[in-house]
Design an enzyme around this catalytic site. Structure first.
Site, PDB file in Angstrom:
ATOM      1  N   ASP A  69     -80.742  -6.338   7.777  1.00  0.00           N
ATOM      2  CA  ASP A  69     -79.261  -6.306   7.314  1.00  0.00           C
ATOM      3  C   ASP A  69     -78.180  -5.933   8.015  1.00  0.00           C
ATOM      4  O   ASP A  69     -76.853  -6.903   7.793  1.00  0.00           O
ATOM      5  CB  ASP A  69     -78.904  -6.314   5.730  1.00  0.00           C
ATOM      6  CG  ASP A  69     -78.796  -5.091   5.607  1.00  0.00           C
ATOM      7  OD1 ASP A  69     -79.166  -4.012   6.580  1.00  0.00           O
ATOM      8  OD2 ASP A  69     -78.851  -3.995   4.618  1.00  0.00           O
ATOM      9  N   HIS A  70     -77.803  -5.334   8.907  1.00  0.00           N
ATOM     10  CA  HIS A  70     -77.088  -4.529   9.224  1.00  0.00           C
ATOM     11  C   HIS A  70     -77.163  -2.981  10.321  1.00  0.00           C
ATOM     12  O   HIS A  70     -78.761  -2.889   9.846  1.00  0.00           O
ATOM     13  CB  HIS A  70     -76.090  -4.683   8.293  1.00  0.00           C
ATOM     14  CG  HIS A  70     -75.845  -3.953   7.176  1.00  0.00           C
ATOM     15  ND1 HIS A  70     -76.439  -2.407   7.667  1.00  0.00           N
ATOM     16  CD2 HIS A  70     -75.691  -4.052   5.986  1.00  0.00           C
ATOM     17  CE1 HIS A  70     -76.178  -1.612   6.262  1.00  0.00           C
ATOM     18  NE2 HIS A  70     -76.196  -2.368   5.380  1.00  0.00           N
TER      19      HIS A  70
ATOM     20  N   THR B  54     -74.350  -4.886   3.328  1.00  0.00           N
ATOM     21  CA  THR B  54     -75.567  -5.604   3.023  1.00  0.00           C
ATOM     22  C   THR B  54     -75.413  -7.686   1.963  1.00  0.00           C
ATOM     23  O   THR B  54     -75.839  -8.240   1.853  1.00  0.00           O
ATOM     24  CB  THR B  54     -76.385  -5.116   1.685  1.00  0.00           C
ATOM     25  OG1 THR B  54     -76.728  -3.362   2.561  1.00  0.00           O
ATOM     26  CG2 THR B  54     -77.928  -5.897   1.173  1.00  0.00           C
TER      27      THR B  54
ATOM     28  N   HIS C 150     -81.083   4.069   3.849  1.00  0.00           N
ATOM     29  CA  HIS C 150     -79.892   3.670   3.982  1.00  0.00           C
ATOM     30  C   HIS C 150     -79.354   5.296   4.169  1.00  0.00           C
ATOM     31  O   HIS C 150     -79.772   6.251   3.817  1.00  0.00           O
ATOM     32  CB  HIS C 150     -79.260   3.395   2.665  1.00  0.00           C
ATOM     33  CG  HIS C 150     -77.661   2.588   2.788  1.00  0.00           C
ATOM     34  ND1 HIS C 150     -77.066   3.788   2.834  1.00  0.00           N
ATOM     35  CD2 HIS C 150     -77.779   1.752   2.329  1.00  0.00           C
ATOM     36  CE1 HIS C 150     -76.235   3.190   2.216  1.00  0.00           C
ATOM     37  NE2 HIS C 150     -76.432   1.734   2.103  1.00  0.00           N
TER      38      HIS C 150
ATOM     39  N   GLU D 197     -82.735  -2.963   5.250  1.00  0.00           N
ATOM     40  CA  GLU D 197     -81.927  -2.171   4.930  1.00  0.00           C
ATOM     41  C   GLU D 197     -81.660  -1.266   6.572  1.00  0.00           C
ATOM     42  O   GLU D 197     -82.728  -0.709   6.841  1.00  0.00           O
ATOM     43  CB  GLU D 197     -81.925  -0.591   3.862  1.00  0.00           C
ATOM     44  CG  GLU D 197     -80.878   0.170   3.900  1.00  0.00           C
ATOM     45  CD  GLU D 197     -79.862  -0.408   3.660  1.00  0.00           C
ATOM     46  OE1 GLU D 197     -79.394  -1.725   2.406  1.00  0.00           O
ATOM     47  OE2 GLU D 197     -78.798  -0.273   4.511  1.00  0.00           O
TER      48      GLU D 197
HETATM   49  C1  GP9 Z   1     -76.573  -0.751  -2.794  1.00  0.00           C
HETATM   50  C2  GP9 Z   1     -77.353  -1.539  -1.346  1.00  0.00           C
HETATM   51  C3  GP9 Z   1     -76.877  -1.077   0.189  1.00  0.00           C
HETATM   52  O1  GP9 Z   1     -77.246  -2.172  -3.480  1.00  0.00           O
HETATM   53  O2  GP9 Z   1     -76.913  -2.711  -1.116  1.00  0.00           O
HETATM   54  O3  GP9 Z   1     -75.397  -1.247   0.010  1.00  0.00           O
HETATM   55  P1  GP9 Z   1     -74.732  -1.148   2.083  1.00  0.00           P
HETATM   56  O4  GP9 Z   1     -74.226   0.386   2.252  1.00  0.00           O
HETATM   57  O5  GP9 Z   1     -76.385  -0.975   3.087  1.00  0.00           O
HETATM   58  O6  GP9 Z   1     -74.190  -2.367   1.834  1.00  0.00           O
HETATM   59 MN    MN Z   2     -77.507  -2.194   3.540  1.00  0.00          MN
END
Ligand code: GP9
Ligand code: MN
Length: 638
Positions: free
Chosen positions: A476-477, A302, A417, A260
């Protein structure tokens, strides 16, 4: 107008009529509020959210009853009251079973509803009858109440129209208010629970209908010919994968680990003299590490990275394909590997509906989805967004040990996150000391994630799985947005201009496993390239020609990464917002140098969009058959 209303209110007949309208609306509002606040669990986090929840039924009630009166006067009004009540009740039943709200694509998913049918008696409750008592009260108010000198209640069409029109500003106020909690609520559309919390369940259905209408229109007007430009383009750009790497991991399990909000700048970097990712820094020496690998996500965050990983198609510029195009036909990694005897699963300890994953994973062909309900989530083991990574990892490894092999399994972490908060005893380093609190905390959550990763990889290495598995880890980002540019500049000790901001979109990628030589690679690539790279390692011939990525190990790959907003990085340049920079030095150069890159980015994104919006993969077999025939006939002619 208001003074006219005031004089009218002085007339006893109008006053009584007004009170009947108000009473009918109020009892519906009470019921809807009870259902939204008491039956659905929408996680109301503050007083503002509670107020929004109380306000959001109003616009839908005005619209529903206004339209009812317009269509059929008093009967129409009662009719709409009953329809509204039934719709709420269906949602109550569906929610009890699935913890989710009905959508039109879901109505088409017969399996879901069939599943519900079998358990319908379990989800009906005797007390549900109370959810209909108000219908009788409404009928009484509308039809049998005969106040003195007021024979009966006869609504006029004009009044219906006024009610329906009032619904519009009410909705706009609702939306504006909701956006104080979540920006771009409707555009991002990430979670039905959130949408219902902010705009109410009935408005959510209206929104769902509009969304579906748009999607269907684009699909309906598409035909198989539209696939041809994409196929031609991809054929022209095709590069062979690196044959030395073909099949080095043949028959092995694959664990894809999505970290994340993890950006490359944290790798080999420190805060207050302490490494941010000490474990990852060492681990990357054990595998193929890609230092010029970028995330390519947009609003779908994500879920966009997952979409690219499994399809090698770009996410959309607006909204999340996971949400808007879950009904498309795909030929994704789980399906292709499934044909080769793999089982597939995906693990993420969040609500299963988030990003519409419960629906989309089925479309992508995953056999299993382990979500929050499949983990031992307790309050002690949770913080912020939910289940802490360390527990997610250990539960997940246990699950993997039991899986049928070979497997393809995707894991998605959660703790790192935004807003990047942690329990005190999980803070292994001090906060940063930049001008951004967010960035300062991010350092700590990144450090925590690294510790959890250490525990996972070390346990994994000790397990029987290790020898038969390749591990693919990627970010992921971004976690730190442009809003924190100044603080990033303080931390990195440089001015964050457009070029630096672009380079900050790099995320780590590491592949570990037998046959994958430990080496740092500086090829320019992105998430779109993951699928072809993994397939080549597994030696799987992926027959789906509609993929925009290329093998990252390929010696003659194109060295090109396209961002969702039309920017790019290639071997020489970085093109962003019409500016052009030398990729290595970061110096701004003549804009002309980037013109071909921008042109290609635009063309490629448009082609990928045409596939997703037109649901064109459904024509894949047909188009391939035509091509086969053409090939055969040209061979015969020779
Ligand atoms: C939530 C997680 C976070 O299930 O994937 O989402 P994001 O805000 O990073 O897209
Ligand atoms: Mn994410």
């Amino acid at each position: 107008m208001f003074s006219k209303f005031k004089t009218k209110m002085k007339e006893p007949a109008f006053k009584k009529k007004f009170m009947i309208y108000a009473a009918v609306m109020a009892i519906f509002w009470l019921k809807m509020s009870f259902i939204q606040g008491g039956i659905f669990t929408l996680n109301i986090e503050n007083a503002n959210e509670a107020a929004i929840l109380a306000f959001n039924p109003l616009s839908s009630i005005f619209l529903l009853f206004g339209v009812g009166i317009l269509l059929g006067g008093r009967r129409g009004l009662l009719g709409m009251y009953i329809i509204g009540s039934l719709l709420l009740y269906v949602n109550v039943l569906f929610y009890r079973e699935y913890h989710d709200f009905l959508t039109i694509p879901m109505l088409g998913q017969a399996a879901n509803l069939a599943g519900m049918g079998s358990s319908i008696t379990d989800i009906l409750s005797g007390t549900d009858i109370f959810l209909f008592i108000d219908v009788f009260i409404a009928a009484f108010l509308l039809f049998y109440l005969k106040p003195m000198r007021f024979k009966s209640f006869i609504p006029k069409r004009k009044e219906g129209l006024i009610l329906a029109v009032i619904a519009v500003p009410l909705f706009l106020v609702n939306l504006g208010w909701a956006q104080t909690e979540r920006t771009e609520l409707l555009e991002r559309a990430f979670d039905r629970n959130l949408l219902v919390k902010y705009i109410g369940v009935l408005n959510f259905h209206a929104y769902d209908i509009v969304l579906q209408g748009q999607t269907e229109a684009k699909k309906t007007f598409a035909d198989s010919n539209e696939l041809v430009p994409a196929l031609n383009y991809l054929n022209e750009k095709k590069t062979e994968p690196n044959s030395d790497m073909t099949g080095v991991a043949e028959g092995k399990n694959v664990i894809v680990l999505s970290l994340e909000s993890t950006q490359t700048f944290v790798v080999d970097n420190k805060v207050n003299g302490k490494e941010l990712t000490p474990y990852f820094n060492d681990l990357k020496e054990e595998g193929a590490y890609f230092s010029n690998f970028y995330h390519q996500v947009k609003q779908g965050r994500t879920s966009d990275s997952e979409f690219m990983l499994d399809n090698s198609l770009y996410g959309l510029n607006r909204g999340a394909a996971f949400f808007t195009h879950s009904g498309n036909e795909y030929e994704a990694t789980p399906e292709v590997l499934g044909e080769k005897g793999y089982t597939s699963s995906t693990m993420h300890a969040n609500d299963e509906t988030f990003w519409n994953r419960n629906v989309m994973y089925e479309s992508l062909g995953y056999d299993e989805y382990y979500s929050k309900k499949d983990y031992d989530v307790t309050e002690e083991k949770s913080f912020g967004w939910g289940y802490l990574d360390e527990y997610f990892f250990s539960d997940s490894l246990d699950k993997m040990k039991e899986m049928d092999q070979p497997f393809y399994n995707k894991m998605i972490t959660l703790t790192n996150h935004h807003p990047f908060t942690l329990p005190e005893d999980k803070k292994f380093i001090e906060e940063g000391n930049t001008s951004s609190e967010t960035l300062n905390r991010y350092f700590q959550t990144i450090r925590y994630q690294d510790e959890a990763l250490k525990q996972f990889v070390e346990d994994f290495k000790k397990s029987d799985l290790y020898d038969d598995t390749i591990l693919v880890i990627y970010g992921d980002h971004f976690g730190i947005s442009e809003n924190h540019q100044q603080a990033m500049g303080e931390y990195l000790d440089k001015d964050i201009n457009a070029y630096e901001q672009f380079q900050l979109q790099r995320v780590p990628l590491l592949m570990i496993g037998e046959g994958i030589e430990p080496q740092e690679h500086d090829t320019v690539g992105g998430q779109i390239d993951l699928r072809p790279t993994i397939m080549n390692l597994l030696g799987v011939k992926d027959e789906n020609p509609v993929q925009f990525g290329q093998d990252l190990f390929s010696k003659d790959r194109r060295e090109m990464m396209i961002t969702r907003d039309g920017g790019f990085a290639n071997e020489e340049y970085v093109g962003v917002n019409e500016s052009c920079f030398d990729r290595e030095s970061g110096e701004e150069v003549e804009a002309d140098a980037c013109a071909p890159g921008f042109k290609q980015a635009e063309e490629e994104l448009a082609l990928s969009d045409s596939i997703v919006y037109g649901d064109l993969l459904r024509y894949l077999d047909e188009t391939e058959m035509i091509e086969e025939k053409e090939k055969e006939s040209s061979q015969q002619n020779e």
